[in-house]
Design a protein around this motif. Structure first.
Motif, PDB file in Angstrom:
ATOM      1  N   TRP A  64      12.598  23.741   6.001  1.00 55.57           N
ATOM      2  CA  TRP A  64      11.199  24.065   6.210  1.00 55.57           C
ATOM      3  C   TRP A  64      10.485  22.919   6.899  1.00 55.57           C
ATOM      4  CZ3 TRP A  64       8.696  27.715   2.235  1.00 55.57           C
ATOM      5  CH2 TRP A  64       9.621  28.721   1.917  1.00 55.57           C
ATOM      6  N   ARG A  65       9.969  23.215   8.069  1.00 53.46           N
ATOM      7  CA  ARG A  65       9.288  22.166   8.826  1.00 53.46           C
ATOM      8  C   ARG A  65       7.787  22.299   8.663  1.00 53.46           C
ATOM      9  NH1 ARG A  65       9.685  18.553  12.708  1.00 53.46           N
ATOM     10  NH2 ARG A  65       7.837  19.349  13.714  1.00 53.46           N
ATOM     11  N   TRP A  66       7.278  21.751   7.589  1.00 51.59           N
ATOM     12  CA  TRP A  66       5.836  21.826   7.374  1.00 51.59           C
ATOM     13  C   TRP A  66       5.097  21.063   8.461  1.00 51.59           C
ATOM     14  CZ3 TRP A  66       4.014  25.272   4.159  1.00 51.59           C
ATOM     15  CH2 TRP A  66       4.848  25.723   3.121  1.00 51.59           C
ATOM     16  N   GLY A  67       5.812  20.121   9.076  1.00 48.04           N
ATOM     17  CA  GLY A  67       5.210  19.304  10.128  1.00 48.04           C
ATOM     18  C   GLY A  67       4.628  20.138  11.263  1.00 48.04           C
ATOM     19  N   ASN A  68       5.122  21.369  11.464  1.00 49.39           N
ATOM     20  CA  ASN A  68       4.575  22.211  12.533  1.00 49.39           C
ATOM     21  C   ASN A  68       3.074  22.404  12.393  1.00 49.39           C
ATOM     22  OD1 ASN A  68       7.022  22.601  13.784  1.00 49.39           O
ATOM     23  ND2 ASN A  68       7.495  24.450  12.618  1.00 49.39           N
ATOM     24  N   PHE A  69       2.639  22.518  11.132  1.00 50.84           N
ATOM     25  CA  PHE A  69       1.212  22.744  10.925  1.00 50.84           C
ATOM     26  C   PHE A  69       0.415  21.518  11.355  1.00 50.84           C
ATOM     27  CE2 PHE A  69       3.113  25.931   8.250  1.00 50.84           C
ATOM     28  CZ  PHE A  69       2.301  27.026   8.491  1.00 50.84           C
ATOM     29  N   ALA A  70       0.943  20.346  10.999  1.00 53.88           N
ATOM     30  CA  ALA A  70       0.277  19.113  11.420  1.00 53.88           C
ATOM     31  C   ALA A  70       0.296  19.007  12.940  1.00 53.88           C
ATOM     32  CB  ALA A  70       0.959  17.906  10.778  1.00 53.88           C
ATOM     33  N   ASP A  71       1.454  19.341  13.539  1.00 52.68           N
ATOM     34  CA  ASP A  71       1.556  19.300  15.001  1.00 52.68           C
ATOM     35  C   ASP A  71       0.530  20.219  15.641  1.00 52.68           C
ATOM     36  OD1 ASP A  71       3.573  17.551  14.741  1.00 52.68           O
ATOM     37  OD2 ASP A  71       5.190  18.934  15.313  1.00 52.68           O
ATOM     38  N   ALA A  72       0.430  21.428  15.076  1.00 49.82           N
ATOM     39  CA  ALA A  72      -0.514  22.405  15.623  1.00 49.82           C
ATOM     40  C   ALA A  72      -1.929  21.856  15.545  1.00 49.82           C
ATOM     41  CB  ALA A  72      -0.411  23.725  14.866  1.00 49.82           C
ATOM     42  N   ALA A  73      -2.262  21.317  14.380  1.00 52.53           N
ATOM     43  CA  ALA A  73      -3.615  20.809  14.189  1.00 52.53           C
ATOM     44  C   ALA A  73      -3.891  19.637  15.123  1.00 52.53           C
ATOM     45  CB  ALA A  73      -3.811  20.386  12.735  1.00 52.53           C
ATOM     46  N   ARG A  74      -2.850  18.870  15.432  1.00 54.86           N
ATOM     47  CA  ARG A  74      -3.032  17.726  16.319  1.00 54.86           C
ATOM     48  C   ARG A  74      -3.138  18.166  17.770  1.00 54.86           C
ATOM     49  NH1 ARG A  74       0.091  14.383  13.471  1.00 54.86           N
ATOM     50  NH2 ARG A  74       1.949  15.285  14.390  1.00 54.86           N
ATOM     51  N   ALA A  75      -2.260  19.073  18.172  1.00 59.21           N
ATOM     52  CA  ALA A  75      -2.182  19.456  19.582  1.00 59.21           C
ATOM     53  C   ALA A  75      -3.428  20.225  20.031  1.00 59.21           C
ATOM     54  CB  ALA A  75      -0.937  20.305  19.811  1.00 59.21           C
ATOM     55  N   VAL A  76      -3.951  21.024  19.148  1.00 65.31           N
ATOM     56  CA  VAL A  76      -5.061  21.885  19.511  1.00 65.31           C
ATOM     57  C   VAL A  76      -6.180  21.446  18.591  1.00 65.31           C
ATOM     58  CG1 VAL A  76      -5.696  24.273  19.752  1.00 65.31           C
ATOM     59  CG2 VAL A  76      -3.298  23.648  19.443  1.00 65.31           C
ATOM     60  N   SER A  77      -7.332  21.119  19.049  1.00 64.30           N
ATOM     61  CA  SER A  77      -8.306  20.643  18.072  1.00 64.30           C
ATOM     62  C   SER A  77      -8.720  21.817  17.184  1.00 64.30           C
ATOM     63  CB  SER A  77      -9.512  20.008  18.744  1.00 64.30           C
ATOM     64  OG  SER A  77      -9.897  20.815  19.821  1.00 64.30           O
ATOM     65  N   LEU A  78      -7.742  22.298  16.424  1.00 64.02           N
ATOM     66  CA  LEU A  78      -7.932  23.484  15.595  1.00 64.02           C
ATOM     67  C   LEU A  78      -9.130  23.367  14.675  1.00 64.02           C
ATOM     68  CD1 LEU A  78      -4.499  24.782  14.300  1.00 64.02           C
ATOM     69  CD2 LEU A  78      -6.163  25.964  15.700  1.00 64.02           C
ATOM     70  N   TRP A  79      -9.302  22.166  14.141  1.00 66.19           N
ATOM     71  CA  TRP A  79     -10.378  21.989  13.179  1.00 66.19           C
ATOM     72  C   TRP A  79     -11.730  22.285  13.813  1.00 66.19           C
ATOM     73  CZ3 TRP A  79     -11.899  22.696   8.719  1.00 66.19           C
ATOM     74  CH2 TRP A  79     -13.040  22.093   8.204  1.00 66.19           C
ATOM     75  N   ASP A  80     -11.921  21.858  15.084  1.00 61.85           N
ATOM     76  CA  ASP A  80     -13.186  22.140  15.784  1.00 61.85           C
ATOM     77  C   ASP A  80     -13.384  23.643  15.959  1.00 61.85           C
ATOM     78  OD1 ASP A  80     -13.614  19.484  15.937  1.00 61.85           O
ATOM     79  OD2 ASP A  80     -12.974  19.270  18.023  1.00 61.85           O
ATOM     80  N   PHE A  81     -12.307  24.310  16.393  1.00 62.05           N
ATOM     81  CA  PHE A  81     -12.406  25.754  16.594  1.00 62.05           C
ATOM     82  C   PHE A  81     -12.708  26.449  15.272  1.00 62.05           C
ATOM     83  CE2 PHE A  81      -9.040  24.775  19.960  1.00 62.05           C
ATOM     84  CZ  PHE A  81      -9.999  24.510  20.906  1.00 62.05           C
ATOM     85  N   TYR A  82     -12.069  25.927  14.234  1.00 59.49           N
ATOM     86  CA  TYR A  82     -12.279  26.456  12.904  1.00 59.49           C
ATOM     87  C   TYR A  82     -13.734  26.371  12.503  1.00 59.49           C
ATOM     88  CZ  TYR A  82      -9.146  28.089   9.407  1.00 59.49           C
ATOM     89  OH  TYR A  82      -8.403  28.904   8.616  1.00 59.49           O
ATOM     90  N   GLN A  83     -14.248  25.179  12.708  1.00 57.26           N
ATOM     91  CA  GLN A  83     -15.640  24.939  12.346  1.00 57.26           C
ATOM     92  C   GLN A  83     -16.551  25.896  13.105  1.00 57.26           C
ATOM     93  OE1 GLN A  83     -16.163  20.779  12.944  1.00 57.26           O
ATOM     94  NE2 GLN A  83     -17.619  20.603  11.267  1.00 57.26           N
ATOM     95  N   ASN A  84     -16.313  26.038  14.404  1.00 55.47           N
ATOM     96  CA  ASN A  84     -17.154  26.932  15.201  1.00 55.47           C
ATOM     97  C   ASN A  84     -17.087  28.359  14.670  1.00 55.47           C
ATOM     98  OD1 ASN A  84     -17.955  24.907  16.904  1.00 55.47           O
ATOM     99  ND2 ASN A  84     -16.335  25.279  18.393  1.00 55.47           N
TER     100      ASN A  84
END
Lengths: 287, 296
Positions: A64-84
């Motif tokens: 299980w590569r949980w790191g993918n989630f961290a990678d995703a969050a890093r590569a795409v400013s997901l948190w900003d989109f989330y907030q919006n």
């Protein structure tokens, strides 16, 4: 529904059929999550990995590569989109909740000049396709300083014809005698709304709120028109670009991002599903 | 409350303003714009029916209209019918796991099709998608191209593989919604009707066809009409599945409207919107007629 229960064979076949359909609804989501946990190599079809073709089932992630989630969050400013997305959906729900209910109250429990005209204005908006109105809605938003920001995602949806109509139908069931009694106690109309109407109409307000939230969270066409820059992008816009490979190439990381997008809504839905389903059904049955 | 008060005006001022500024006004202006040539800046030029006349000879418009109608006609009735049949099973007293099934089937209604579309695209993609691989894997020479292919058969030039994919996904996405609404409608049907039919010796299928189906007719009408209106305006799913590989075999009215908008051909975009508006209006009028007949 029938007092004669069908034979055991029929019953088993019916269950099998329905469960198969239900599984088909769940599989894409399970596949999304399982892929999100794989390494790039695992996610590729085996053939490409130098083995013979084994295609189904999508396969369990071996490590299980949980790191993918961290990678995703890093590569795409997901948190900003989330907030919006979250801010837009929450604000829309709140503002629309109040205004739909107040408008429904006015239409259901007051007699005033221009009432019929307002009612038909509200009704007509339910059947006007956004594809006709979006050009000038976009221009209007621009004139009001609402292009490429959160307001542009909230204000045009601060009320809806469907919402006002649903609220009007719900508030019509509030007994007039209760309102008269409140009046005699010296309540203002706003106090009546808050202390008498709101508690009685609460199931509809809640159902409509969930409905509004999901619609705003998932909305795509209008944000696509009105949002340009990265800083006000919502999740669906980001996901559309993500899926086209704009931010990351790795499929598992893309799927991790999709999971981050959809999972909270799935959780919210499962928690509130009774209210949600009732809200949707109520709106249709009243039609 | 019949007393004179300013309250209704206060309560309605903001809602009416929003609906006027963002929906009704823009719709009227948008319909008018269909008779102009305008790029969004500078003066608009009145062209009368010019845009509509161009549409008639537009090689992109006809595929868009055809695809939209094909999409509506082939996706709405199957999902409504599937929803009905599923609901009649799930609603039966002997059915186990009703809540679970309802949750699963309603999921696609709630989740963004943009995200789910990615999974579907991966499933169907000709370069490494699961389904094409599976088809080749079980011994077929080659798999149809589900996202970019041509007509599914030479005698069905109007139905392409990508349209089939879109239709299947739409049915997948909306059948659960139809089921949930039918469940609500079925719970309102009087039990004694079924009992009476049984006393008369009706078969199970007979009950379904002659009692259940007529009893839920208003819901069927509602689902058909809202389904048709939603289908005419389909956008998200088409965008999610085909925006990267758009061709005449997948373009729909709404997508074409958006493309013309992006090209700053606003008048032309609005004229296509006018066609969509007319189609929606016809559907709505049919709905009113059906509802009136049901009420009578």
């Amino acid at each position: 529904m029938s007092s004669r229960a069908p034979s055991i064979v029929t019953r088993l076949a019916a269950h099998a059929l329905v469960y198969a359909v239900a599984a088909s609804m769940l599989l894409p989501f399970l596949w999304m999550v399982s892929t999100a946990l794989k390494t790039d190599l695992q996610a590729l079809p085996r053939e490409a990995a130098g083995e013979s073709v084994t295609f189904l089932p999508p396969g369990w992630p071996w490590e299980w590569r949980w790191g993918n989630f961290a990678d995703a969050a890093r590569a795409v400013s997901l948190w900003d989109f989330y907030q919006n997305s979250l801010v837009a959906a929450a604000l829309t729900t709140l503002v629309a909740g109040v205004h739909n209910a107040l408008a429904g109250f006015a239409l259901a429990k007051f007699r005033f000049r221009g009432q019929r005209a307002v009612f038909w204005l509200v009704m007509s908006t339910m059947m006007l396709p956004v594809q006709v109105s979006f050009i000038f809605a976009y221009i209007a938003a621009g004139r009001l300083g609402m292009v490429d920001n959160i307001q542009a995602l909230v204000v045009p949806f601060a009320v809806s014809g469907f919402g006002i109509y649903s609220m009007k139908q719900a508030i019509a069931t509030v007994p007039d005698s209760l309102l008269e009694a409140g009046r005699l106690d010296g309540m203002s109309d706003l106090e009546l709304f808050w202390h008498v109407v709101r508690p009685i109409a609460w199931p509809t307000i809640a159902a409509l709120g969930i409905f509004t939230f999901v619609a705003s969270w998932n909305s795509f066409f209008w944000p696509l028109v009105v949002v340009d820059s990265v800083h006000s992008k919502t999740l669906p816009l980001a996901v559309a670009e993500l899926s086209a490979g704009r931010y990351v190439q790795s499929w598992p990381v893309r799927m991790a991002a999709m999971t981050i997008l959809t999972l909270p809504l799935i959780v919210v839905f499962v928690i509130f599903q009774r209210a949600f389903v009732r809200g949707v059904a109520m709106a249709a049955v009243k039609e | 409350m019949r007393g004179r008060s300013a309250s209704p005006y206060l309560f309605l001022a903001f809602p009416v303003a929003i609906l006027t500024v963002f929906t009704v006004g823009p719709t009227l202006l948008g319909l008018a714009l269909g008779f102009f040539d305008w790029s969004g800046s500078g003066p608009a030029r009145f062209v009368g029916l010019g845009n509509y006349r161009s549409l008639v000879h537009d090689s992109r418009f006809w595929p868009a209209l055809r695809n939209t109608l094909v999409f509506v006609l082939l996706s709405v009735p199957p999902s409504v019918l599937a929803g009905f049949l599923l609901a009649t099973i799930v609603q039966a007293r002997w059915f186990v796991g009703r809540t679970l099934v309802r949750t699963a089937l309603f999921l696609p209604t709630v989740v963004s099709i943009i995200a789910v579309g990615v999974v579907w695209r991966w499933l169907l993609d000709s370069a490494g998608g699961l389904l094409p691989r599976a088809i080749v894997g079980v011994g077929f020479e080659r798999s149809p191209d589900f996202l970019q292919g041509g007509p599914i058969a030479s005698w069905l030039p109007w139905l392409s593989w990508p349209m089939v994919s879109l239709i299947v996904i739409q049915v997948w996405r909306t059948a659960g919604y139809c089921m949930v609404l039918y469940l609500a409608a079925l719970s309102g049907v009087n039990e004694s009707l079924y009992e009476a039919a049984e006393v008369d010796g009706a078969t199970r299928v007979g009950v379904l066809r002659n009692v259940t189906w007529p009893e839920v007719a208003p819901m069927t009408a509602f689902l058909m009409v809202t389904g048709v209106i939603g289908g005419l305006q389909v956008f998200d799913i088409v965008w999610a599945m085909t925006s990267a590989t758009e061709t005449d075999s997948t373009v729909t009215l709404n997508l074409y409207i958006f493309r013309e908008f992006q090209q700053s051909r606003l008048g032309y975009s609005a004229a296509i919107g006018g066609v969509l508006f007319a189609l929606t209006l016809v559907t709505t009028m049919l709905q009113l007629r059906v509802m009136r007949r049901n009420a009578a």
